[in-house]
Design a protein around this motif. Sequence first.
Motif, PDB file in Angstrom:
ATOM      1  N   SER A 152      57.939  44.031  14.658  1.00 19.49           N
ATOM      2  CA  SER A 152      56.546  43.597  14.754  1.00 19.49           C
ATOM      3  C   SER A 152      55.601  44.666  14.207  1.00 19.49           C
ATOM      4  O   SER A 152      54.614  44.349  13.525  1.00 19.49           O
ATOM      5  N   LYS A 190      56.667  32.099   4.226  1.00 18.23           N
ATOM      6  CA  LYS A 190      56.515  31.333   5.461  1.00 18.23           C
ATOM      7  C   LYS A 190      57.371  32.009   6.536  1.00 18.23           C
ATOM      8  O   LYS A 190      58.331  32.724   6.231  1.00 18.23           O
ATOM      9  N   PRO A 191      57.035  31.780   7.809  1.00 15.24           N
ATOM     10  CA  PRO A 191      57.832  32.411   8.870  1.00 15.24           C
ATOM     11  C   PRO A 191      59.314  32.061   8.768  1.00 15.24           C
ATOM     12  O   PRO A 191      59.683  30.901   8.608  1.00 15.24           O
ATOM     13  N   ARG A 192      60.143  33.082   8.823  1.00 17.07           N
ATOM     14  CA  ARG A 192      61.601  32.965   8.914  1.00 17.07           C
ATOM     15  C   ARG A 192      62.209  32.156   7.761  1.00 17.07           C
ATOM     16  O   ARG A 192      63.230  31.487   7.938  1.00 17.07           O
ATOM     17  N   ASP A 216      57.918  36.347  11.825  1.00 15.84           N
ATOM     18  CA  ASP A 216      58.394  35.272  12.688  1.00 15.84           C
ATOM     19  C   ASP A 216      57.360  34.222  13.060  1.00 15.84           C
ATOM     20  O   ASP A 216      57.730  33.142  13.528  1.00 15.84           O
ATOM     21  N   THR A 217      56.075  34.513  12.901  1.00 19.40           N
ATOM     22  CA  THR A 217      55.044  33.575  13.339  1.00 19.40           C
ATOM     23  C   THR A 217      53.955  33.433  12.278  1.00 19.40           C
ATOM     24  O   THR A 217      53.834  34.269  11.378  1.00 19.40           O
ATOM     25  N   ALA A 218      53.148  32.392  12.428  1.00 14.99           N
ATOM     26  CA  ALA A 218      52.045  32.176  11.492  1.00 14.99           C
ATOM     27  C   ALA A 218      51.020  33.306  11.582  1.00 14.99           C
ATOM     28  O   ALA A 218      50.444  33.716  10.561  1.00 14.99           O
ATOM     29  N   ASN A 219      50.766  33.813  12.792  1.00 11.40           N
ATOM     30  CA  ASN A 219      49.831  34.929  12.929  1.00 11.40           C
ATOM     31  C   ASN A 219      50.331  36.163  12.195  1.00 11.40           C
ATOM     32  O   ASN A 219      49.564  36.886  11.554  1.00 11.40           O
ATOM     33  N   GLU A 220      51.643  36.412  12.269  1.00  6.33           N
ATOM     34  CA  GLU A 220      52.200  37.562  11.561  1.00  6.33           C
ATOM     35  C   GLU A 220      52.095  37.383  10.048  1.00  6.33           C
ATOM     36  O   GLU A 220      51.889  38.358   9.322  1.00  6.33           O
TER      37      GLU A 220
END
Length: 298
Positions: A152, A190-192, A216-220
């Motif tokens: 992260s 895109k995530p993952r 892993d996420t849209a925020n990331e």
Amino acid sequence: MTPAPVSDIIDAKPLAILGDSITTDHISPAGSIKADSPAGKWLMEHQVNKADFNSYGARRGHHDVMMRGTFANIRIKNEMVPGIEGGMSRYGAEVMPIFDAAMKHKADGTPLVVIAGKEYGTGSSRDWAAKGTNLLGVRAVIVESFERIHRSNLVGMGVLPLQFQDGDTRETLGLTGDDTFTITGVADLKPRQTVTVNVIRADGSSFSFDTLCRIDTANEVEYFMNGGILHSSLAAGAPGAGPPRPGQAADPFPRFCAPGCPSPPRPGRAGPPPLLQPRRARWSASATSGSMTKKSAP
């Protein structure tokens, strides 16, 4: 502030190829600063005596020292320089400290990658392990598995975390310090999703392997596309840091305030909160017996 758009990673060179269980202390040590290390040389060039070096942990607020200390752990083993222990790498055929090699690549305009095994970033959550990686010019870290917080933190610093798939490892693929790595489609991640890494060998032959994008996420994804979480906050307008965005209510209790700016009163309170003064013990000597008497102060 508008961050520069992220770009593809073209013709990147490895800065380090590492084994399993690389800890955040391997990546960003907190121990003593050696006189012959890049950080030690920098301190001496700026008139700091060796006796006053202190440690990386004590100087963690100084980026010139900390970026020179990234991957400078005396026990780290870079497979690019077999038989040598410590924070060393290669620039071409020349062996040198990892920081020096990174700066030479940066001067050439060459992006960098780090490759490692399992449990990369394990140990304490050390922010400089991700900050230093970014400052050295590392664009992607490709490993078998990540420690979750360090993964992260890498995203938060705009470094792309990729994970080997289908049983691939640095060893099964035979990755070396002479390989060149290209990763395209970075601006559309895109995530993952599956990300293909293209490799060119020193002899001109080429191959590719698939990795898992560990954003892993849209925020990331948003953080990464803005170059990290700080740039994302500045681009979006952090609450209290400026005028509200369209449709956003003004923050009544700003978390960011100019120096000297008084805090606004909270509901039911007439003014800023009073300074908190911890109770402390005061000791005084008795004039007659010479004994010590403890007095509690408010």
